[in-house]
Motif scaffolding. Structure first.
Motif, PDB file in Angstrom:
ATOM      1  N   UNK A 112       1.574   3.166  -7.355  1.00  0.00           N
ATOM      2  CA  UNK A 112       0.899   4.335  -7.905  1.00  0.00           C
ATOM      3  C   UNK A 112      -0.621   4.171  -7.837  1.00  0.00           C
ATOM      4  N   UNK A 113      -1.087   2.991  -8.204  1.00  0.00           N
ATOM      5  CA  UNK A 113      -2.526   2.742  -8.187  1.00  0.00           C
ATOM      6  C   UNK A 113      -3.070   2.727  -6.757  1.00  0.00           C
ATOM      7  N   UNK A 114      -2.361   2.032  -5.858  1.00  0.00           N
ATOM      8  CA  UNK A 114      -2.803   1.979  -4.457  1.00  0.00           C
ATOM      9  C   UNK A 114      -2.774   3.385  -3.848  1.00  0.00           C
ATOM     10  N   UNK A 115      -1.693   4.125  -4.116  1.00  0.00           N
ATOM     11  CA  UNK A 115      -1.593   5.474  -3.578  1.00  0.00           C
ATOM     12  C   UNK A 115      -2.643   6.411  -4.135  1.00  0.00           C
ATOM     13  N   UNK A 116      -2.942   6.272  -5.423  1.00  0.00           N
ATOM     14  CA  UNK A 116      -3.945   7.135  -6.049  1.00  0.00           C
ATOM     15  C   UNK A 116      -5.337   6.848  -5.501  1.00  0.00           C
ATOM     16  N   UNK A 117      -5.623   5.580  -5.243  1.00  0.00           N
ATOM     17  CA  UNK A 117      -6.897   5.231  -4.594  1.00  0.00           C
ATOM     18  C   UNK A 117      -6.942   5.875  -3.209  1.00  0.00           C
ATOM     19  N   UNK A 118      -5.808   5.825  -2.499  1.00  0.00           N
ATOM     20  CA  UNK A 118      -5.732   6.432  -1.182  1.00  0.00           C
ATOM     21  C   UNK A 118      -5.916   7.933  -1.224  1.00  0.00           C
ATOM     22  N   UNK A 119      -5.323   8.593  -2.218  1.00  0.00           N
ATOM     23  CA  UNK A 119      -5.481  10.040  -2.370  1.00  0.00           C
ATOM     24  C   UNK A 119      -6.953  10.391  -2.568  1.00  0.00           C
ATOM     25  N   UNK A 120      -7.601   9.697  -3.490  1.00  0.00           N
ATOM     26  CA  UNK A 120      -9.006   9.979  -3.755  1.00  0.00           C
ATOM     27  C   UNK A 120      -9.872   9.783  -2.523  1.00  0.00           C
ATOM     28  N   UNK A 121      -9.646   8.664  -1.821  1.00  0.00           N
ATOM     29  CA  UNK A 121     -10.451   8.364  -0.637  1.00  0.00           C
ATOM     30  C   UNK A 121     -10.172   9.357   0.487  1.00  0.00           C
ATOM     31  N   UNK A 122      -8.912   9.539   0.830  1.00  0.00           N
ATOM     32  CA  UNK A 122      -8.557  10.361   1.990  1.00  0.00           C
ATOM     33  C   UNK A 122      -8.856  11.844   1.788  1.00  0.00           C
ATOM     34  N   UNK A 123      -8.370  12.408   0.700  1.00  0.00           N
ATOM     35  CA  UNK A 123      -8.518  13.846   0.532  1.00  0.00           C
ATOM     36  C   UNK A 123      -9.970  14.238   0.282  1.00  0.00           C
ATOM     37  N   UNK A 124     -10.726  13.387  -0.389  1.00  0.00           N
ATOM     38  CA  UNK A 124     -12.146  13.696  -0.582  1.00  0.00           C
ATOM     39  C   UNK A 124     -12.949  13.511   0.701  1.00  0.00           C
ATOM     40  N   UNK A 125     -12.693  12.427   1.433  1.00  0.00           N
ATOM     41  CA  UNK A 125     -13.412  12.210   2.685  1.00  0.00           C
ATOM     42  C   UNK A 125     -13.063  13.298   3.699  1.00  0.00           C
ATOM     43  N   UNK A 126     -11.804  13.726   3.703  1.00  0.00           N
ATOM     44  CA  UNK A 126     -11.374  14.745   4.661  1.00  0.00           C
ATOM     45  C   UNK A 126     -11.968  16.111   4.349  1.00  0.00           C
ATOM     46  N   UNK A 127     -12.093  16.461   3.053  1.00  0.00           N
ATOM     47  CA  UNK A 127     -12.521  17.819   2.683  1.00  0.00           C
ATOM     48  C   UNK A 127     -13.967  17.887   2.220  1.00  0.00           C
ATOM     49  N   UNK A 128     -14.272  17.243   1.101  1.00  0.00           N
ATOM     50  CA  UNK A 128     -15.649  17.290   0.599  1.00  0.00           C
ATOM     51  C   UNK A 128     -16.537  16.224   1.231  1.00  0.00           C
ATOM     52  N   UNK A 129     -16.025  15.602   2.287  1.00  0.00           N
ATOM     53  CA  UNK A 129     -16.799  14.657   3.070  1.00  0.00           C
ATOM     54  C   UNK A 129     -17.033  15.197   4.468  1.00  0.00           C
ATOM     55  N   UNK A 130     -16.128  14.897   5.394  1.00  0.00           N
ATOM     56  CA  UNK A 130     -16.302  15.256   6.795  1.00  0.00           C
ATOM     57  C   UNK A 130     -16.211  16.765   7.036  1.00  0.00           C
ATOM     58  N   UNK A 131     -15.264  17.442   6.402  1.00  0.00           N
ATOM     59  CA  UNK A 131     -15.183  18.892   6.562  1.00  0.00           C
ATOM     60  C   UNK A 131     -16.453  19.555   6.041  1.00  0.00           C
TER      61      UNK A 131
END
Length: 255
Positions: A112-131
């Motif tokens: 859960x912790x590893x996945x939640x870190x991944x969610x924060x990193x991936x979805x933010x970098x994908x949308x409010x980052x690179x997009x």
């Protein structure tokens, strides 16, 4: 920057991330409503697709040369824009106090912790980052906020096809509101990192075990308030070029 930011490039990276994430789900036979049932389901349907997405996004950000623009906000907003992110954090903390963790094993907590870190990193970098960087190539800041938040919401719609059912439509709206709160957090703190942390924390608080439905419902008015603040903030931004600070900072110095 190695590639000039344009909306088409940002959208292409966003779509590529979705293809990788949902591709892993398809390959592993996702059962959406059972993701949190056990350590094995969390590893297969929560951690694995996010790990694949992380690799894809790191490669894309490096190839484009957009790391600094994606992670550092040059158009910082007034501190009052952080009101709703603070309320969202408080709701997440309250949610954690309302749940029964008796069936959550130590290995489940780890994933859960590893996945939640991944969610924060991936979805933010994908949308409010690179997009977001790509959209800033030509659009006004209000359009950047609106489209990045809307696409963040729409990225949850495929959950319907993977077993989430019609409830995925509601997820789109809720994600749009939460995405606006994360946008304000990026603008208010000057860094995407804080949005990554809050995003991961919120998903962990919402994902683990059961309960906390009332708290999740209370996040709706918080999200609506975020939209009101974003409208006010982007009105203050006017239609000034949003990418200019990045373009100047990244210009090579002549020998």
């Amino acid at each position: 920057m190695k590639v000039q930011p344009r909306p088409s490039v940002g959208v292409l990276v966003f779509v590529a991330y979705l293809a990788v994430f949902y591709g892993v789900w398809i390959a592993t036979g996702i059962e959406y409503k059972n993701v949190g049932d056990s350590a094995s389901t969390l590893l297969k349907w929560y951690v694995a697709p996010l790990a694949a997405g992380t690799v894809m996004l790191v490669i894309a950000a490096t190839a484009l040369g957009w790391w600094r623009a994606a992670l550092v906000e040059v158009r910082k907003a007034p501190r009052w824009t952080l009101i709703t992110p603070a309320l969202m954090l408080l709701l997440g903390l309250v949610s954690l106090t309302q749940k029964d963790y008796s069936d959550t094993t130590s290995r489940m907590w780890l994933y859960l912790l590893v996945g939640s870190i991944g969610v924060g990193f991936c979805e933010e970098l994908a949308t409010r980052g690179l997009l977001l960087v790509g959209l800033r190539g030509t659009l006004s800041e209000r359009q950047v906020w609106l489209w990045s938040s809307l696409l963040f919401g729409l990225m949850h719609l495929p959950n319907w096809a993977f077993g989430g059912g019609p409830g995925a439509v509601g997820q789109v709206g809720l994600a749009f509101l939460s995405g606006t709160t994360f946008y304000l957090l990026r603008r208010g703190t000057g860094m995407l990192l804080f949005a990554m942390v809050l995003h991961g924390f919120w998903d962990c608080a919402a994902f683990v075990d059961s309960g906390g439905a009332i708290v999740a419902f209370l996040n709706i008015p918080v999200g609506i308030a975020s939209v009101v603040i974003a409208l006010r903030l982007t009105k203050l931004d006017r239609d000034e070029p949003t990418l200019a600070p990045y373009a100047v900072a990244q210009q090579p110095v002549a020998a």
